[in-house]
Enzyme design. Sequence first.
Site, short mmCIF file in Angstrom:
data_model
loop_
_atom_site.label_atom_id
_atom_site.label_comp_id
_atom_site.label_asym_id
_atom_site.label_seq_id
_atom_site.Cartn_x
_atom_site.Cartn_y
_atom_site.Cartn_z
N CYS A 150 0.81 -1.23 0.00
CA CYS A 150 0.00 0.00 0.00
C CYS A 150 0.85 1.29 0.00
O CYS A 150 0.56 2.22 -0.74
CB CYS A 150 -0.98 -0.01 1.17
SG CYS A 150 -0.32 -0.73 2.67
N GLN A 177 1.87 5.12 9.07
CA GLN A 177 0.88 4.23 8.47
C GLN A 177 -0.28 3.92 9.41
O GLN A 177 -0.09 3.68 10.60
CB GLN A 177 1.56 2.93 8.01
CG GLN A 177 2.65 3.21 6.97
CD GLN A 177 3.29 1.96 6.38
OE1 GLN A 177 4.45 2.01 6.03
NE2 GLN A 177 2.55 0.88 6.24
N HIS A 243 -2.37 6.26 4.77
CA HIS A 243 -0.93 6.28 5.08
C HIS A 243 -0.34 7.61 4.61
O HIS A 243 -0.53 8.02 3.46
CB HIS A 243 -0.20 5.16 4.34
CG HIS A 243 -0.55 3.77 4.80
ND1 HIS A 243 -1.27 3.50 5.94
CD2 HIS A 243 -0.24 2.56 4.25
CE1 HIS A 243 -1.39 2.19 6.08
NE2 HIS A 243 -0.79 1.60 5.07
P1 NAP Z 1 -7.03 -9.49 7.33
O1 NAP Z 1 -8.05 -8.49 7.72
O2 NAP Z 1 -6.23 -10.15 8.40
O3 NAP Z 1 -7.75 -10.66 6.44
C1 NAP Z 1 -7.09 -11.85 6.09
C2 NAP Z 1 -7.98 -12.75 5.25
O4 NAP Z 1 -7.25 -13.97 4.99
C3 NAP Z 1 -9.30 -13.17 5.94
O5 NAP Z 1 -10.34 -13.18 5.00
C4 NAP Z 1 -9.02 -14.60 6.41
O6 NAP Z 1 -10.19 -15.43 6.47
C5 NAP Z 1 -8.12 -15.09 5.28
N1 NAP Z 1 -7.35 -16.25 5.75
C6 NAP Z 1 -6.54 -16.33 6.82
N2 NAP Z 1 -6.04 -17.60 6.94
C7 NAP Z 1 -6.56 -18.31 5.89
C8 NAP Z 1 -6.42 -19.68 5.46
N3 NAP Z 1 -5.66 -20.57 6.11
N4 NAP Z 1 -7.09 -20.05 4.33
C9 NAP Z 1 -7.86 -19.16 3.65
N5 NAP Z 1 -8.05 -17.87 4.05
C10 NAP Z 1 -7.39 -17.45 5.14
O7 NAP Z 1 -5.95 -8.87 6.33
P2 NAP Z 1 -6.11 -7.60 5.31
O8 NAP Z 1 -5.63 -6.38 5.96
O9 NAP Z 1 -7.44 -7.65 4.68
O10 NAP Z 1 -4.97 -7.96 4.25
C11 NAP Z 1 -5.16 -8.98 3.27
C12 NAP Z 1 -3.91 -9.05 2.39
O11 NAP Z 1 -3.77 -7.80 1.72
C13 NAP Z 1 -2.61 -9.26 3.19
O12 NAP Z 1 -1.75 -10.06 2.43
C14 NAP Z 1 -2.09 -7.83 3.35
O13 NAP Z 1 -0.70 -7.78 3.53
C15 NAP Z 1 -2.52 -7.19 2.05
N6 NAP Z 1 -2.76 -5.73 2.08
C16 NAP Z 1 -3.43 -5.14 3.12
C17 NAP Z 1 -3.69 -3.77 3.06
C18 NAP Z 1 -4.40 -3.03 4.18
O14 NAP Z 1 -4.42 -1.79 4.16
N7 NAP Z 1 -4.98 -3.72 5.16
C19 NAP Z 1 -3.31 -3.03 1.95
C20 NAP Z 1 -2.66 -3.68 0.89
C21 NAP Z 1 -2.40 -5.03 0.97
P3 NAP Z 1 -10.90 -15.83 7.87
O15 NAP Z 1 -11.69 -14.65 8.32
O16 NAP Z 1 -11.77 -16.98 7.50
O17 NAP Z 1 -9.80 -16.17 8.82
#
Ligand code: NAP
Length: 348
Positions: A150, A177, A243
């Site tokens: 991001c 951030q 951010h």
């Molecule tokens: P998050 O809120 O922690 O969500 C993670 C997701 O992954 C949930 O839907 C979870 O499902 C799923 N998951 C976890 N373990 C799993 C498994 N074993 N099998 C299948 N699904 C699984 O994270 P987030 O912030 O949305 O970020 C998601 C991705 O985008 C990450 O790689 C992060 O680095 C990237 N990212 C985040 C942002 C941001 O601003 N947050 C920006 C850019 C990129 P359950 O609910 O079923 O556990």
Amino acid sequence: MNKIPVGILGATGIVGQRYIKLLSNHPWFEVTELAASEKSAGKKYEEVMKNRWKLEGEIPHKVKNLVLKECKPNLECKIVFSALDASVAGPIEEEFAKEGYVVISNARNHRMDEDVPLLIPEVNPESLQLIEIQKRRRGFKGFIVTHPNCSTTHLCLVLKPLHEKFKIRKVIVTTMQAISGAGYPGIASLDIVDNIIPYIPLEEDKIENETLKILGKMEGGRINYANIAVSATCNRVFVSDGHMESVSVELENKPSIDEFIGCLDEFDPLKNYHLPSHVKPIIILREEDRPQPRLDRNLANGMASIVGKIRRCKVLDYKFLVLGNNTIRGGAGGAILIAELLKYMNII
Ligand code: NAP
């Protein structure tokens, strides 16, 4: 027009929710499949998201009753947006690409693979040439395209026109951030309230390395990384979304301040593509106390990088602030723009 069916892997997370919201009235794409971990699979989205839906407004009507599935490549859709946790994203994304899906990922796992585009549509669309190489090399029927980290996204959107016109030599960036960048439930409130945490795992390396790949040049079927010295320092601050980055740059060709601002202001390479999520990618604010996350993070639907406080730097050449919405342009919105570009270019 028949809409293209799309699925969301990691649909329950912070970025997954953003996809659902942004795609709820999309003119080209329709969400037909939602997937997450085993513990969520088999239940209706609305049920799983009780007390977990963190965005403004209600869960869009069309997806409320969809039943969450496991992240296995038997989903009824053509494109999957991956908002999976990085601990599981790598092999799952490969399985989907192998079976013929177009995978557009927000996870870090494949970003630096040499045959995987790390794409910001306005910045390096030529990196899409890697798709055919990837398919051939890995025997995939589909392919993976990744979206940058991001903070890197917003930094590179601003550096691109400067590098093209004045050739950047050095970049020093310090980020502040938001907590939504750590996902949900993310960082403990006792750690972040009234505080700044000067450590975000892997973040400084991601900014320093991804920037060089994104600003590099496609030559002979591979990317030659940009020759820029990038130094990043990353902090987590007590802000919900958006951010902020404090950036200084040294340039080979020395522009006047008007030329510097004009170069950023003119940058809009996709303006004639008519993509649904397109906005002018850089907004310049002239007030001396802007940008501010709470006031400016949703300008241009959260899809632009907001630049302010452009001034001369006594160490390098110029310094400025960049504010970027991390879950929209830095996450789901940026990946949807990639899908729109792929459709525009007849790749999907
Ligand atoms: P998050 O809120 O922690 O969500 C993670 C997701 O992954 C949930 O839907 C979870 O499902 C799923 N998951 C976890 N373990 C799993 C498994 N074993 N099998 C299948 N699904 C699984 O994270 P987030 O912030 O949305 O970020 C998601 C991705 O985008 C990450 O790689 C992060 O680095 C990237 N990212 C985040 C942002 C941001 O601003 N947050 C920006 C850019 C990129 P359950 O609910 O079923 O556990």
